[in-house]
Design an enzyme around this catalytic site. Structure first.
Site, PDB file in Angstrom:
ATOM      1  N   CYS A   2      21.093  69.765 -55.104  1.00 43.08           N
ATOM      2  CA  CYS A   2      19.917  68.885 -55.630  1.00 43.08           C
ATOM      3  C   CYS A   2      19.449  68.554 -54.344  1.00 43.08           C
ATOM      4  O   CYS A   2      19.930  68.015 -53.421  1.00 43.08           O
ATOM      5  CB  CYS A   2      20.500  67.829 -56.412  1.00 43.08           C
ATOM      6  SG  CYS A   2      21.302  68.403 -57.857  1.00 43.08           S
ATOM      7  N   ARG A  27      17.590  76.044 -50.499  1.00 46.17           N
ATOM      8  CA  ARG A  27      18.820  75.474 -50.499  1.00 46.17           C
ATOM      9  C   ARG A  27      19.558  75.619 -51.933  1.00 46.17           C
ATOM     10  O   ARG A  27      20.670  75.382 -52.084  1.00 46.17           O
ATOM     11  CB  ARG A  27      18.898  73.762 -50.227  1.00 46.17           C
ATOM     12  CG  ARG A  27      18.462  73.618 -48.930  1.00 46.17           C
ATOM     13  CD  ARG A  27      18.225  72.025 -48.678  1.00 46.17           C
ATOM     14  NE  ARG A  27      19.452  71.282 -49.065  1.00 46.17           N
ATOM     15  CZ  ARG A  27      19.877  70.372 -48.344  1.00 46.17           C
ATOM     16  NH1 ARG A  27      19.235  70.277 -46.977  1.00 46.17           N
ATOM     17  NH2 ARG A  27      20.924  70.127 -48.381  1.00 46.17           N
ATOM     18  N   TRP A  76      20.513  71.389 -59.155  1.00 45.21           N
ATOM     19  CA  TRP A  76      21.539  72.625 -59.399  1.00 45.21           C
ATOM     20  C   TRP A  76      22.434  71.940 -60.284  1.00 45.21           C
ATOM     21  O   TRP A  76      23.108  71.139 -60.111  1.00 45.21           O
ATOM     22  CB  TRP A  76      21.998  72.707 -58.082  1.00 45.21           C
ATOM     23  CG  TRP A  76      23.004  73.708 -57.809  1.00 45.21           C
ATOM     24  CD1 TRP A  76      22.537  75.175 -57.330  1.00 45.21           C
ATOM     25  CD2 TRP A  76      24.289  73.989 -57.842  1.00 45.21           C
ATOM     26  NE1 TRP A  76      23.578  75.892 -57.199  1.00 45.21           N
ATOM     27  CE2 TRP A  76      24.799  75.345 -57.673  1.00 45.21           C
ATOM     28  CE3 TRP A  76      25.469  72.981 -57.977  1.00 45.21           C
ATOM     29  CZ2 TRP A  76      26.176  75.707 -57.397  1.00 45.21           C
ATOM     30  CZ3 TRP A  76      26.758  73.170 -58.137  1.00 45.21           C
ATOM     31  CH2 TRP A  76      27.107  74.715 -57.855  1.00 45.21           C
ATOM     32  N   ASN A 102      20.868  62.719 -56.984  1.00 48.40           N
ATOM     33  CA  ASN A 102      21.747  63.614 -56.438  1.00 48.40           C
ATOM     34  C   ASN A 102      23.222  63.157 -56.636  1.00 48.40           C
ATOM     35  O   ASN A 102      23.384  61.955 -56.433  1.00 48.40           O
ATOM     36  CB  ASN A 102      21.832  63.823 -54.981  1.00 48.40           C
ATOM     37  CG  ASN A 102      20.506  64.757 -54.785  1.00 48.40           C
ATOM     38  OD1 ASN A 102      19.890  65.185 -55.278  1.00 48.40           O
ATOM     39  ND2 ASN A 102      20.077  65.040 -53.295  1.00 48.40           N
ATOM     40  N   GLY A 103      24.079  64.115 -56.846  1.00 51.05           N
ATOM     41  CA  GLY A 103      25.404  63.651 -56.888  1.00 51.05           C
ATOM     42  C   GLY A 103      26.041  63.602 -58.381  1.00 51.05           C
ATOM     43  O   GLY A 103      25.266  64.358 -59.154  1.00 51.05           O
ATOM     44  N   GLU A 484      36.445  86.271 -45.107  1.00 50.65           N
ATOM     45  CA  GLU A 484      34.942  86.171 -45.014  1.00 50.65           C
ATOM     46  C   GLU A 484      34.081  87.317 -45.305  1.00 50.65           C
ATOM     47  O   GLU A 484      33.201  87.058 -46.104  1.00 50.65           O
ATOM     48  CB  GLU A 484      34.596  85.843 -43.386  1.00 50.65           C
ATOM     49  CG  GLU A 484      33.189  85.538 -43.199  1.00 50.65           C
ATOM     50  CD  GLU A 484      32.576  84.709 -43.907  1.00 50.65           C
ATOM     51  OE1 GLU A 484      33.098  83.778 -44.759  1.00 50.65           O
ATOM     52  OE2 GLU A 484      31.020  84.523 -43.858  1.00 50.65           O
ATOM     53  N   LYS A 488      31.483  87.013 -48.423  1.00 46.57           N
ATOM     54  CA  LYS A 488      30.026  87.534 -48.502  1.00 46.57           C
ATOM     55  C   LYS A 488      29.403  88.548 -49.442  1.00 46.57           C
ATOM     56  O   LYS A 488      28.533  88.423 -50.148  1.00 46.57           O
ATOM     57  CB  LYS A 488      29.765  88.126 -46.900  1.00 46.57           C
ATOM     58  CG  LYS A 488      28.479  87.694 -46.486  1.00 46.57           C
ATOM     59  CD  LYS A 488      28.074  86.347 -45.549  1.00 46.57           C
ATOM     60  CE  LYS A 488      28.658  85.197 -46.376  1.00 46.57           C
ATOM     61  NZ  LYS A 488      28.925  83.934 -45.518  1.00 46.57           N
ATOM     62  N   GLU A 491      29.375  86.834 -53.041  1.00 45.93           N
ATOM     63  CA  GLU A 491      28.675  85.892 -53.221  1.00 45.93           C
ATOM     64  C   GLU A 491      27.025  86.535 -53.522  1.00 45.93           C
ATOM     65  O   GLU A 491      26.062  86.220 -53.987  1.00 45.93           O
ATOM     66  CB  GLU A 491      28.478  84.780 -52.377  1.00 45.93           C
ATOM     67  CG  GLU A 491      28.144  85.013 -51.022  1.00 45.93           C
ATOM     68  CD  GLU A 491      28.649  83.966 -50.166  1.00 45.93           C
ATOM     69  OE1 GLU A 491      29.174  82.822 -50.465  1.00 45.93           O
ATOM     70  OE2 GLU A 491      28.266  83.821 -48.931  1.00 45.93           O
ATOM     71  N   HIS A 507      53.287  94.039 -51.740  1.00 40.87           N
ATOM     72  CA  HIS A 507      54.235  93.256 -52.350  1.00 40.87           C
ATOM     73  C   HIS A 507      53.513  92.885 -54.054  1.00 40.87           C
ATOM     74  O   HIS A 507      53.870  91.738 -54.449  1.00 40.87           O
ATOM     75  CB  HIS A 507      54.202  91.789 -51.606  1.00 40.87           C
ATOM     76  CG  HIS A 507      55.075  92.018 -50.383  1.00 40.87           C
ATOM     77  ND1 HIS A 507      56.250  92.186 -50.255  1.00 40.87           N
ATOM     78  CD2 HIS A 507      54.614  91.922 -49.089  1.00 40.87           C
ATOM     79  CE1 HIS A 507      56.669  92.246 -49.078  1.00 40.87           C
ATOM     80  NE2 HIS A 507      55.773  92.250 -48.271  1.00 40.87           N
ATOM     81  N   LYS A 602      22.821  75.899 -50.760  1.00 36.02           N
ATOM     82  CA  LYS A 602      22.874  75.724 -49.282  1.00 36.02           C
ATOM     83  C   LYS A 602      23.753  74.567 -48.769  1.00 36.02           C
ATOM     84  O   LYS A 602      24.779  74.629 -47.778  1.00 36.02           O
ATOM     85  CB  LYS A 602      21.561  75.850 -48.663  1.00 36.02           C
ATOM     86  CG  LYS A 602      21.720  75.932 -47.153  1.00 36.02           C
ATOM     87  CD  LYS A 602      21.935  77.371 -46.736  1.00 36.02           C
ATOM     88  CE  LYS A 602      22.288  77.606 -45.409  1.00 36.02           C
ATOM     89  NZ  LYS A 602      23.043  78.927 -45.310  1.00 36.02           N
TER      90      LYS A 602
HETATM   91  C1  F6R Z   1      28.829  81.049 -48.002  1.00 31.65           C
HETATM   92  C2  F6R Z   1      28.711  79.743 -47.817  1.00 31.65           C
HETATM   93  C3  F6R Z   1      29.657  78.547 -48.496  1.00 31.65           C
HETATM   94  C4  F6R Z   1      29.486  77.418 -47.248  1.00 31.65           C
HETATM   95  C5  F6R Z   1      30.639  76.182 -47.924  1.00 31.65           C
HETATM   96  C6  F6R Z   1      30.585  75.109 -46.933  1.00 31.65           C
HETATM   97  O1  F6R Z   1      28.099  81.714 -47.476  1.00 31.65           O
HETATM   98  O2  F6R Z   1      27.789  79.430 -47.107  1.00 31.65           O
HETATM   99  O3  F6R Z   1      30.634  79.031 -48.499  1.00 31.65           O
HETATM  100  O4  F6R Z   1      30.126  77.838 -46.232  1.00 31.65           O
HETATM  101  O5  F6R Z   1      29.702  75.667 -49.122  1.00 31.65           O
HETATM  102  O6  F6R Z   1      29.085  74.651 -46.565  1.00 31.65           O
HETATM  103  P1  F6R Z   1      29.065  73.788 -45.321  1.00 31.65           P
HETATM  104  O7  F6R Z   1      29.172  74.712 -44.266  1.00 31.65           O
HETATM  105  O8  F6R Z   1      27.385  73.327 -45.457  1.00 31.65           O
HETATM  106  O9  F6R Z   1      29.928  72.619 -45.290  1.00 31.65           O
END
Ligand code: F6R
Length: 607
Positions: A2, A27, A76, A102-103, A484, A488, A491, A507, A602
């Site tokens: 948000c 975002r 969001w 927000n929140g 990682e 990626k 997502e 296992h 974001k």
């Molecule tokens: C995935 C991604 C998220 C962030 C996570 C933490 O590509 O970007 O997994 O890494 O939400 O976000 P930050 O780094 O802003 O604390």
């Protein structure tokens, strides 16, 4: 996640608020809305599900541009589905108070039940509408005091929030309150006043700004404002606003994510600049402030998602190169364990946005116990940067693609530098140190070599889109990278993938392997290579298809992505970049919305 915005001035509030909504589109959000008021106190509210463009087209049909103040929001979904009735701004039953939030108000359902008993009606499923009605309920019409009501509200609602409040009986006033959700107040010499959850939106408008602190209430009356903390008038620092307007451009790239993947050779150089002198093979000690204390007996790192993988990788390096016991904890989980803070433990918090609620909450818990804290963030002056005792900036530059790429690689480089810094102080072998420094110098060129294979990786992606389930494997340094790459991949492709420590597959999970369940295997010629080969054979024996990321060709693999030959400490950067490109091409071939993948934001400012 948000975003909230507020404007009060003489300009076209609709145009200004829409501009900010557009700027922060990257975002992640699912609906957006504005509510504006003109000098005759006429109010206009518009909300739309989907992109800001949907909202803009509704706003364009409304020709009146006389509105000079207002609030806006990108939502969001947390409480209630993605519907227009759940979209902010929300209003109290009598229509007089309009708010954006927000929140999450954690105790909202109890408060809602109490209001329902008093015949309040609710038109949305949100916690925010409860807040709007609480303001109505506690407004004393005899004193008619908007400030007092907001102060009562602060005592009633449990975190987290950043709230902007307008009241139609108080057209010249606006109130902002915050607790654990970011909010900045800004002004300029044209007597315009602004609120935003992200300073980026205000570039080009604001000249001075004030970060509100937890528990603050800011009350605007006409052209002046007052800040209250615990009911008392207080002062906060006023800083010059020096951000450049970021009118993000993709250039010739199809997506921001691809552009950011390609920026990595440059951002890696920027992260190392000032910190490393390759001519003398030395690190500038003063650029690692906060890391200099050699007495830390233990380092605990806290982060979420992609950033957790940076930490996880770092714990291997820290233990291997600097012999510091290190533990990577997930932000949302660490707070659920009993943890003990003492002066010999350093808690480090890593966050691209610097606003992630799970990470921030743990930071506050550590601080409550007087623990030593250090932050590693990309966004300058974000909450984590301000709350930690010391910190290092990653210098990745603004990342627009919601799925992190350069904001993964650059802190990983920074963390390797800190391992070298600590390792050298703790007696690391000089030959090892020099070997890593030499290879680090070549890292931007190595990344270029991986990027040059983009077309080849796309051809592999064409083959992979026929499958629905994937394993991502790695050992040692490559295990966090497998995690990682798997994150990626899922997502942005929306395909099922799981990361495993290669040795762990036998296992139990090997049961899933057959010709329909391919494996992406990080298999450089590092110390783990021989051990990996036996796992490789186990998969082949079960007819599993394997795409390997490695530096030397091995004939039995079905598909190969070749990375430059280097050393164990440097391979992770290269296998990660290859994984980013693979995820990108698969997602692109599936026509997914790569820069704004579904259900991902974001900056995750809710728990
Ligand atoms: C995935 C991604 C998220 C962030 C996570 C933490 O590509 O970007 O997994 O890494 O939400 O976000 P930050 O780094 O802003 O604390």
């Amino acid at each position: 996640m948000c975003g909230i915005f507020g404007y009060k001035g003489k300009g076209d509030a609709v145009a200004i608020l829409t501009k900010w909504l557009q700027r922060l589109e990257y975002r992640g959000y699912d609906s957006a809305g504005v509510c504006v008021v003109n000098d005759d106190n006429v109010m206009y509210r518009e909300r739309a599900v989907g992109k800001v463009a949907e909202l803009s087209s509704k706003l364009q049909q409304h020709k009146d541009r006389s509105y000079t103040r207002g609030i806006a929001h990108t939502r969001w979904a947390t409480h209630g589905g993605v519907t227009e009735s759940n979209t902010h701004p929300h209003q109290s039953n009598d229509g007089k108070r309009t708010i954006v939030h927000n929140g999450i108000v954690e105790n909202y359902s109890k408060l809602k039940k109490e209001l329902e008993k008093k015949w309040y009606e609710f038109h949305s499923e949100t916690d925010t509408e409860v807040v709007a009605n609480l303001l109505q309920e506690h407004y004393d019409s005899n004193t008619a005091n908007m400030l007092e009501t907001a102060q009562i509200l602060q005592k009633l609602i449990r975190w987290a929030y950043a709230l902007l409040i307008m009241h139609s009986d108080h057209p010249d006033e606006m109130i902002a309150i915050r607790l654990w959700s970011p909010l900045v107040y800004a002004t300029n010499t044209a007597w315009e006043q602004f609120f935003s959850s992200d300073t980026q939106a205000l570039a080009g408008y604001a000249q001075q700004m004030t970060y509100l602190e937890d528990g603050d209430l800011l009350h605007i009356q006409g052209d002046t404002y007052t800040i209250y903390a615990n009911g008392e008038v207080t002062k906060r620092n006023i800083e010059d606003f020096d951000q450049e307007a970021l009118e993000a451009s993709k250039g010739d790239y199809k997506h921001f994510m691809l552009k950011e993947i390609y920026e990595q050779p440059v951002t890696v150089k920027r992260t190392m600049q000032w910190r490393v002198n390759f001519d003398t093979m030395s690190l500038h000690a003063d650029t690692f402030h906060g890391m200099g204390n050699e007495d830390y007996k233990k380092i605990v790192t806290v982060a979420c998602g992609t950033m957790h993988h940076v930490w996880w990788l770092w714990t291997y390096r820290l233990q291997n190169l600097a012999w510091v016991p290190a533990y990577a904890e997930i932000g949302s989980e660490y707070e659920n364990k009993p943890f003990f803070v003492d002066p010999s433990v350093l808690h480090m918090f890593l966050s691209q946005s610097g606003e992630t609620a799970d990470t921030l909450e743990t930071l506050k818990m550590v601080k409550e116990q007087w623990g030593k804290t250090l932050g590693i963030v990309n966004v300058v002056w974000s909450s984590i940067a301000r709350e930690t005792d010391n910190g290092l900036y990653v210098r990745a530059g603004t990342e627009i693609g919601v799925a992190s790429t350069k904001a993964f690689i650059t802190p990983s480089v920074l963390m390797l530098l800190t391992s070298l810094f600590l390792g050298k102080r703790r007696g690391m072998r000089l030959t090892k140190y020099q070997q890593i420094m030499r290879e680090l110098q070549h890292l931007p060129a190595y990344i270029e070599t991986v990027l040059d294979q983009s077309d080849h990786i796309r051809s592999i992606a064409m083959d992979l889109i026929q499958y629905e389930d994937f394993f991502f494997l790695g050992r040692g340094y490559q295990y966090p990278i497998a995690a990682e790459n798997s994150l990626k991949f899922k997502e942005i492709t929306y395909l099922h993938s799981e990361a495993y420590a290669a040795g762990e597959l036998k296992h139990g999970s090997l049961a899933l392997i057959d010709e329909k369940f391919p494996t992406i295997y990080n298999l450089p010629h590092d110390e783990m290579y021989e051990a990996n080969l036996s796992n490789f054979q186990e998969i082949k024996a079960r007819k599993g298809k394997i795409c390997v990321i490695w530096d030397k060709r091995v004939e039995e693999a079905d598909r190969q992505i070749t990375i430059p030959e280097t050393i164990d400490e440097i391979y992770p950067f290269l296998t990660a970049v290859a994984g980013q490109l693979l995820a990108y091409h698969v997602a692109d071939l599936l026509w997914n919305d790569i820069d704004k993948p579904r259900n991902l934001a974001k900056s995750v400012t809710v728990k």
